[in-house]
Design a protein around this motif. Structure first.
Motif, PDB file in Angstrom:
ATOM      1  N   HIS A 130     -58.916  40.164 -32.655  1.00 38.96           N
ATOM      2  CA  HIS A 130     -58.110  39.280 -31.813  1.00 38.96           C
ATOM      3  C   HIS A 130     -58.433  37.816 -32.002  1.00 38.96           C
ATOM      4  N   SER A 131     -59.176  37.493 -33.045  1.00 41.23           N
ATOM      5  CA  SER A 131     -59.383  36.070 -33.313  1.00 41.23           C
ATOM      6  C   SER A 131     -58.444  35.654 -34.447  1.00 41.23           C
ATOM      7  N   ARG A 132     -58.397  34.367 -34.690  1.00 41.75           N
ATOM      8  CA  ARG A 132     -57.466  33.839 -35.696  1.00 41.75           C
ATOM      9  C   ARG A 132     -57.651  34.573 -37.028  1.00 41.75           C
ATOM     10  N   GLY A 133     -56.562  35.009 -37.599  1.00 45.00           N
ATOM     11  CA  GLY A 133     -56.642  35.774 -38.846  1.00 45.00           C
ATOM     12  C   GLY A 133     -56.302  37.241 -38.634  1.00 45.00           C
ATOM     13  N   ARG A 134     -56.637  37.749 -37.458  1.00 47.29           N
ATOM     14  CA  ARG A 134     -56.311  39.112 -37.037  1.00 47.29           C
ATOM     15  C   ARG A 134     -56.468  40.150 -38.156  1.00 47.29           C
ATOM     16  N   TYR A 135     -55.355  40.743 -38.637  1.00 49.70           N
ATOM     17  CA  TYR A 135     -55.535  41.853 -39.588  1.00 49.70           C
ATOM     18  C   TYR A 135     -56.139  41.377 -40.904  1.00 49.70           C
ATOM     19  N   LYS A 136     -55.993  40.077 -41.198  1.00 51.08           N
ATOM     20  CA  LYS A 136     -56.619  39.552 -42.419  1.00 51.08           C
ATOM     21  C   LYS A 136     -58.147  39.505 -42.248  1.00 51.08           C
ATOM     22  N   ASN A 137     -58.618  39.293 -41.001  1.00 50.41           N
ATOM     23  CA  ASN A 137     -60.060  39.382 -40.755  1.00 50.41           C
ATOM     24  C   ASN A 137     -60.560  40.784 -41.095  1.00 50.41           C
ATOM     25  N   VAL A 138     -59.786  41.787 -40.605  1.00 54.81           N
ATOM     26  CA  VAL A 138     -60.183  43.177 -40.854  1.00 54.81           C
ATOM     27  C   VAL A 138     -60.143  43.457 -42.359  1.00 54.81           C
ATOM     28  N   ASP A 139     -59.110  43.000 -43.018  1.00 55.21           N
ATOM     29  CA  ASP A 139     -58.989  43.151 -44.470  1.00 55.21           C
ATOM     30  C   ASP A 139     -60.244  42.582 -45.152  1.00 55.21           C
ATOM     31  N   ASN A 140     -60.689  41.405 -44.686  1.00 54.01           N
ATOM     32  CA  ASN A 140     -61.853  40.769 -45.301  1.00 54.01           C
ATOM     33  C   ASN A 140     -63.146  41.548 -44.994  1.00 54.01           C
ATOM     34  N   ALA A 141     -63.237  42.102 -43.770  1.00 58.11           N
ATOM     35  CA  ALA A 141     -64.409  42.927 -43.423  1.00 58.11           C
ATOM     36  C   ALA A 141     -64.440  44.183 -44.288  1.00 58.11           C
ATOM     37  N   LEU A 142     -63.271  44.791 -44.496  1.00 57.27           N
ATOM     38  CA  LEU A 142     -63.195  45.978 -45.350  1.00 57.27           C
ATOM     39  C   LEU A 142     -63.541  45.616 -46.792  1.00 57.27           C
ATOM     40  N   SER A 143     -63.156  44.416 -47.199  1.00 53.05           N
ATOM     41  CA  SER A 143     -63.482  43.968 -48.563  1.00 53.05           C
ATOM     42  C   SER A 143     -64.984  43.749 -48.705  1.00 53.05           C
ATOM     43  N   LEU A 144     -65.625  43.202 -47.660  1.00 55.99           N
ATOM     44  CA  LEU A 144     -67.085  43.034 -47.691  1.00 55.99           C
ATOM     45  C   LEU A 144     -67.763  44.394 -47.853  1.00 55.99           C
ATOM     46  N   VAL A 145     -67.247  45.378 -47.102  1.00 52.43           N
ATOM     47  CA  VAL A 145     -67.830  46.731 -47.202  1.00 52.43           C
ATOM     48  C   VAL A 145     -67.611  47.296 -48.610  1.00 52.43           C
ATOM     49  N   ALA A 146     -66.424  47.062 -49.168  1.00 51.28           N
ATOM     50  CA  ALA A 146     -66.166  47.523 -50.540  1.00 51.28           C
ATOM     51  C   ALA A 146     -67.129  46.841 -51.512  1.00 51.28           C
ATOM     52  N   ASP A 147     -67.363  45.531 -51.320  1.00 51.51           N
ATOM     53  CA  ASP A 147     -68.307  44.808 -52.187  1.00 51.51           C
ATOM     54  C   ASP A 147     -69.705  45.406 -52.071  1.00 51.51           C
ATOM     55  N   LEU A 148     -70.124  45.670 -50.828  1.00 51.04           N
ATOM     56  CA  LEU A 148     -71.478  46.196 -50.613  1.00 51.04           C
ATOM     57  C   LEU A 148     -71.656  47.573 -51.249  1.00 51.04           C
ATOM     58  N   ASN A 149     -70.558  48.313 -51.361  1.00 55.25           N
ATOM     59  CA  ASN A 149     -70.661  49.628 -51.999  1.00 55.25           C
ATOM     60  C   ASN A 149     -70.956  49.527 -53.493  1.00 55.25           C
ATOM     61  N   GLY A 150     -70.914  48.315 -54.028  1.00 54.46           N
ATOM     62  CA  GLY A 150     -71.382  48.096 -55.395  1.00 54.46           C
ATOM     63  C   GLY A 150     -72.905  48.130 -55.495  1.00 54.46           C
ATOM     64  N   PHE A 151     -73.580  48.030 -54.338  1.00 54.02           N
ATOM     65  CA  PHE A 151     -75.054  47.991 -54.319  1.00 54.02           C
ATOM     66  C   PHE A 151     -75.667  49.179 -53.588  1.00 54.02           C
ATOM     67  N   THR A 152     -74.994  49.616 -52.518  1.00 57.42           N
ATOM     68  CA  THR A 152     -75.558  50.682 -51.686  1.00 57.42           C
ATOM     69  C   THR A 152     -74.405  51.395 -50.976  1.00 57.42           C
ATOM     70  N   LYS A 153     -74.755  52.301 -50.075  1.00 56.98           N
ATOM     71  CA  LYS A 153     -73.712  53.012 -49.328  1.00 56.98           C
ATOM     72  C   LYS A 153     -73.379  52.226 -48.069  1.00 56.98           C
ATOM     73  N   PHE A 154     -72.117  51.881 -47.869  1.00 53.09           N
ATOM     74  CA  PHE A 154     -71.705  51.129 -46.685  1.00 53.09           C
ATOM     75  C   PHE A 154     -70.381  51.674 -46.168  1.00 53.09           C
ATOM     76  N   VAL A 155     -70.251  51.792 -44.849  1.00 55.97           N
ATOM     77  CA  VAL A 155     -69.009  52.281 -44.243  1.00 55.97           C
ATOM     78  C   VAL A 155     -68.597  51.330 -43.126  1.00 55.97           C
ATOM     79  N   VAL A 156     -67.401  51.569 -42.595  1.00 55.91           N
ATOM     80  CA  VAL A 156     -66.869  50.686 -41.554  1.00 55.91           C
ATOM     81  C   VAL A 156     -66.092  51.532 -40.553  1.00 55.91           C
ATOM     82  N   MET A 157     -66.112  51.119 -39.292  1.00 63.40           N
ATOM     83  CA  MET A 157     -65.379  51.858 -38.259  1.00 63.40           C
ATOM     84  C   MET A 157     -64.901  50.893 -37.172  1.00 63.40           C
ATOM     85  N   ALA A 158     -63.697  51.139 -36.674  1.00 63.04           N
ATOM     86  CA  ALA A 158     -63.191  50.362 -35.535  1.00 63.04           C
ATOM     87  C   ALA A 158     -63.706  51.001 -34.250  1.00 63.04           C
ATOM     88  N   MET A 159     -64.192  50.183 -33.335  1.00 63.21           N
ATOM     89  CA  MET A 159     -64.692  50.666 -32.040  1.00 63.21           C
ATOM     90  C   MET A 159     -63.487  50.824 -31.103  1.00 63.21           C
TER      91      MET A 159
END
Ligand code: SF4
Length: 430
Positions: free
Chosen positions: A256-285
């Motif tokens: 609900h902050s500026r950027g909205r679904y693009k923020n989530v897209d970027n968080a998912l992209s960070l998780v995808a990037d981290l999976n290049g190094f280790t195991k990382f997952v994401v979940m909406a509360m």
């Protein structure tokens, strides 16, 4: 009598270990649920009987009359909106979608004003997900981003995340690291190993800076990003990359902050990037206990998870045009049915004013501010306490909710079915 393993019908944790004490058909005690769950299970003020509005006042009536009036309102409307569905079971949602199709309406859920941006972000980017059980048993790094479970999901940290003891995390909190990113120091932040205080509306920038550091491009990140020192971001990125199993748990602070679904897209992209190094997952509360369930039912029924226009002969989904607030803000909806929700409390003012100008049908066990605007009020049993049914936990796991005590009220499912049957009969008569 103690009823064991009751599911709590409050938040998306859907805790399934609650004990309910019943004496002479009444609930007299609750164990293991948090204060939010206990207060719902123990019960509070109920709507005593069905009501219809006449001469400006709500007056008690029979269920038959309330169903008839609701069916006529929906049948006569040109652009009916059927909203809510997240504090009821999937069986009700399925009938609600059929009803929306029957009357050529728009069906939308409370996700539209909570994790809707997460859903759109996930559709756009894809998601590396996990169950809450996997997080409990494996996660050694937990990132709460714009999420404050200490207030909104009180048992989450103890059962599933930062403080939980799992198979490969036997030390509980002592064996895990916790990062909190938020715009204020919440109770959850006070329990963190690292708290990153960001300026409101800067999630996207901070996520982008973290991604640059994780991808080895840290030299292009300035010394401060949105008020956060680069050294803090480097430290957080190092913690993430050093984890064996990391998880980002995203809350409404991100969606609900500026950027909205693009923020989530970027968080998912960070998780995808981290999976290049280790195991990382994401979940909406997820908030309401079955908001995830409505999304499932709507997706397998219509192809879309919320905000579906069924007036065109084929489902049409375009949030920004077909979400509940959009229809009300444009004064396009000419009738509203609200099931297990309270839009009068949490919709923008202009949309609540629009609600006041059209016939409103409310199906809910409890009175709430939406009742004040309603023309037809149909009280029902409390799902998960007085009626059984299926619900989906925030991680997408489907669970069966128990009936603990009998109720004099019809279930949500029965109420929606009665209206659907009447709408179909009205159609046959015309
Ligand atoms: Fe109920 Fe949520 Fe509390 Fe669990 S955390 S007891 S599901 S309100």
């Amino acid at each position: 009598m103690i009823v064991e393993d009751v599911l709590c019908p409050f938040c998306g944790c859907l805790c399934d270990d609650v004990k309910v004490e019943v004496e002479e058909g009444k609930i007299v005690g609750v164990k293991r649920a948090c204060r939010l769950g206990s207060s719902k299970i123990l019960g509070h003020e109920r709507t005593a009987a069905p009501m219809v509005r006449g001469d400006g006042e709500l007056v008690e009536t029979t269920y038959e009359e309330a169903y008839d009036r609701a069916a006529r309102i929906l049948k006569e409307a040109k652009r009916p909106l059927l909203y809510g569905w997240c504090s009821t079971v999937c069986e009700t949602a399925k009938l609600g979608i059929l009803l929306a199709e029957e009357v050529g309406g728009v069906v939308d859920s409370t996700a539209t004003v909570c994790h809707g941006p997460s859903i759109i972000g996930i559709e756009e980017k894809g998601m590396a997900g996990a169950t809450l059980g996997q997080i409990k048993n494996r996660a050694d790094l937990i990132v709460f981003w714009g999420a404050n479970p200490a207030e909104a999901h009180p048992r989450h940290t103890g059962r599933y995340s930062s403080n939980a003891r799992g198979m490969f995390t036997p030390e509980g909190r002592g064996g895990r690291k916790v990062i909190v990113v938020d715009v204020r120091e919440t109770r959850t932040a006070k329990n963190a190993d690292k708290f990153i205080l960001i300026r409101p509306g800067t999630d996207y920038e901070v996520l982008s800076a973290l991604r640059m550091i994780v991808k080895g491009k840290g030299e292009i990140v300035p010394e401060t990003v949105a008020g956060v020192a680069k050294s803090d971001l480097e430290e957080a990125a190092a913690m993430m990359m050093a984890a064996k199993f990391g998880v980002v748990l995203i809350g409404l602070g991100l969606t609900h902050s500026r950027g909205r679904y693009k923020n989530v897209d970027n968080a998912l992209s960070l998780v995808a990037d981290l999976n290049g190094f280790t195991k990382f997952v994401v979940m909406a509360m997820r908030g309401h206990y079955n908001v995830a369930g409505f999304g499932q039912v709507c997706a397998w029924s219509t192809g879309f998870p919320m905000a579906v226009d069924l007036s065109r002969g084929a489902p049409y989904f375009n949030p920004g045009e077909t979400a509940a607030c959009d229809l009300l803000a444009r004064k396009e909806a000419d009738a509203l049915m609200v099931v297990a929700a309270d839009p009068a409390s949490n919709f923008p003012r202009a949309t609540v004013e629009a609600m006041a100008e059209i016939p409103v049908i409310q199906i809910d066990p409890f009175p709430n501010p939406t009742t004040l605007l309603a023309d037809v009020v149909i009280p029902t049993a409390v799902c998960g306490i007085e009626a059984e049914g299926t619900a989906y936990r925030m991680d997408g796991l489907s669970l069966r909710m128990k009936k603990v005590v009998d109720s004099p009220y019809p279930t949500d499912e029965e109420a929606v079915r009665e209206i659907l049957d009447r709408v179909r009969r009205l159609g046959d008569d015309n």
